[in-house]
Design an enzyme around this catalytic site. Structure first.
Site, PDB file in Angstrom:
ATOM      1  N   ASP A  82       0.829  -1.211   0.000  1.00 51.46           N
ATOM      2  CA  ASP A  82       0.000   0.000   0.000  1.00 51.46           C
ATOM      3  C   ASP A  82       0.864   1.262   0.000  1.00 51.46           C
ATOM      4  OD1 ASP A  82      -2.373   1.500   0.214  1.00 51.46           O
ATOM      5  OD2 ASP A  82      -2.283   1.517   2.397  1.00 51.46           O
ATOM      6  N   HIS A 180      -7.256  10.279   5.263  1.00 50.44           N
ATOM      7  CA  HIS A 180      -6.576   9.279   6.082  1.00 50.44           C
ATOM      8  C   HIS A 180      -6.598   9.718   7.545  1.00 50.44           C
ATOM      9  CE1 HIS A 180      -4.390   8.434   2.129  1.00 50.44           C
ATOM     10  NE2 HIS A 180      -4.996   7.303   2.439  1.00 50.44           N
ATOM     11  N   GLY A 181      -6.705   8.745   8.455  1.00 51.57           N
ATOM     12  CA  GLY A 181      -6.697   9.060   9.873  1.00 51.57           C
ATOM     13  C   GLY A 181      -8.081   9.367  10.402  1.00 51.57           C
ATOM     14  N   GLY A 209      -9.076   6.041   3.028  1.00 48.41           N
ATOM     15  CA  GLY A 209      -9.669   6.747   4.157  1.00 48.41           C
ATOM     16  C   GLY A 209     -11.048   6.231   4.505  1.00 48.41           C
ATOM     17  N   ASN A 230     -10.497   0.776   1.710  1.00 46.03           N
ATOM     18  CA  ASN A 230      -9.345   0.651   2.603  1.00 46.03           C
ATOM     19  C   ASN A 230      -9.736   0.934   4.049  1.00 46.03           C
ATOM     20  OD1 ASN A 230      -7.966   0.310   0.207  1.00 46.03           O
ATOM     21  ND2 ASN A 230      -6.367   1.794   0.698  1.00 46.03           N
ATOM     22  N   THR A 233      -7.178   2.924  10.022  1.00 46.44           N
ATOM     23  CA  THR A 233      -7.285   3.586  11.323  1.00 46.44           C
ATOM     24  C   THR A 233      -8.201   2.828  12.280  1.00 46.44           C
ATOM     25  OG1 THR A 233      -6.841   5.741  10.325  1.00 46.44           O
ATOM     26  CG2 THR A 233      -7.925   5.735  12.480  1.00 46.44           C
TER      27      THR A 233
END
Length: 284
Positions: A82, A180-181, A209, A230, A233
């Site tokens: 990734d 992301h996150g 994300g 995906n 987190t």
């Protein structure tokens, strides 16, 4: 069964109108836990490793362990590298036996992104390996790749069509409102844009994300062409919270096995929920 390619599982997802969860793995013991749930749910699954995780776990350890687990798994397993930031990262992952790689050159101007991606595609396809690339910029932090909100840019459908035609990628990660996150706001996806990109590019689309996005938003995106979701987190958070709770519940315990059992169950709960949410259960 042997490892399968991303192209194979996403082609089936495209035909079936569902998505496949891609779970970022950050430590070796998480792999069998994820695959156990995939087998129970009869779902294809994508195991993802960033360059940072591969350095932490060891390329050879991942190759041997993942290869064995895939061979004994009753469901299709993709081993995916990734967010590779360079050609060299892709080369090392291919040499390590990965069945899919991602080249993320989205930080570059379009022409340079195309050139960098095409170079990886030429090598990977010659080795029977699938390639995912990214166009547009997804906000947030993913290992060494950091994109501020000001730098984030939604994917342009016309550019996506050109990008896919000139690179030959097997899947395209798109920027459509995710990050992301952890989110500091409730994410709302650009569904019309997802549909427009799908119609223009004619390739399976990837939602980065995916952690923290409301289920109904993800499911609507799947109806518009998202085929890979995906999850990083949420899996990491479940692992960390599970460990904190397990240690609190067993303050005198020092054996890793009873300590980690509830941790793995916490991760498995996330994986099971994602499989059911994206509709891949029963498809393997």
């Amino acid at each position: 069964m042997p490892l399968v390619t991303l192209k194979e599982v996403l082609a089936q997802a495209e035909a079936g109108g569902y998505a496949v969860p891609a779970i970022n793995v950050h430590s070796l013991e998480v792999m069998p836990a994820v695959l156990q749930v995939a087998a129970e749910e009869r779902s294809p699954i994508i195991l993802q490793f960033t360059e940072g995780t591969l350095k932490f776990c060891g390329y050879d350890n991942v190759r041997v362990f993942a290869g064995h687990l895939a061979r004994v798994s009753p469901v299709p397993v993709v081993l995916h590298q990734d967010h590779g930031a360079s050609y060299e990262v892709a080369v090392r992952a291919i040499q390590a036996g990965f069945s899919s790689v991602m080249i993320d050159a989205s930080r570059l101007p379009l022409e340079e992104n195309i050139a960098a991606t095409r170079k990886v595609v030429e090598l990977a396809h010659a080795c029977g390996v699938s390639v995912e690339a990214e166009l547009g910029r997804v906000a947030g932090q993913e290992e060494e790749i950091s994109v501020s909100e000001a730098e984030a840019a939604l994917t342009d459908p016309a550019e996506a069509a050109r990008f896919v035609a000139e690179t030959g990628v097997d899947a395209l990660a798109v920027a459509v409102g995710t990050a992301h996150g952890f989110y500091r706001w409730e994410p709302k996806l650009a569904h019309d844009r997802i549909a427009a990109i799908r119609d223009a590019a004619r390739v399976p689309l990837v939602l980065h994300g995916g952690s923290g996005v409301p289920d109904e938003e993800v499911q609507r995106a799947i109806r518009h062409g998202i085929r890979k979701v995906n999850v990083s987190t949420e899996a990491k958070w479940a692992w960390a919270q599970g460990l904190r709770q397990s240690l609190a519940d067993q303050p005198e315990e020092y054996d890793p096995r009873p300590i980690l059992k509830p941790v793995m169950r916490a991760v498995q709960d996330v994986v099971r929920a994602k499989i059911r949410m994206v509709g891949s259960g029963g498809k393997a």
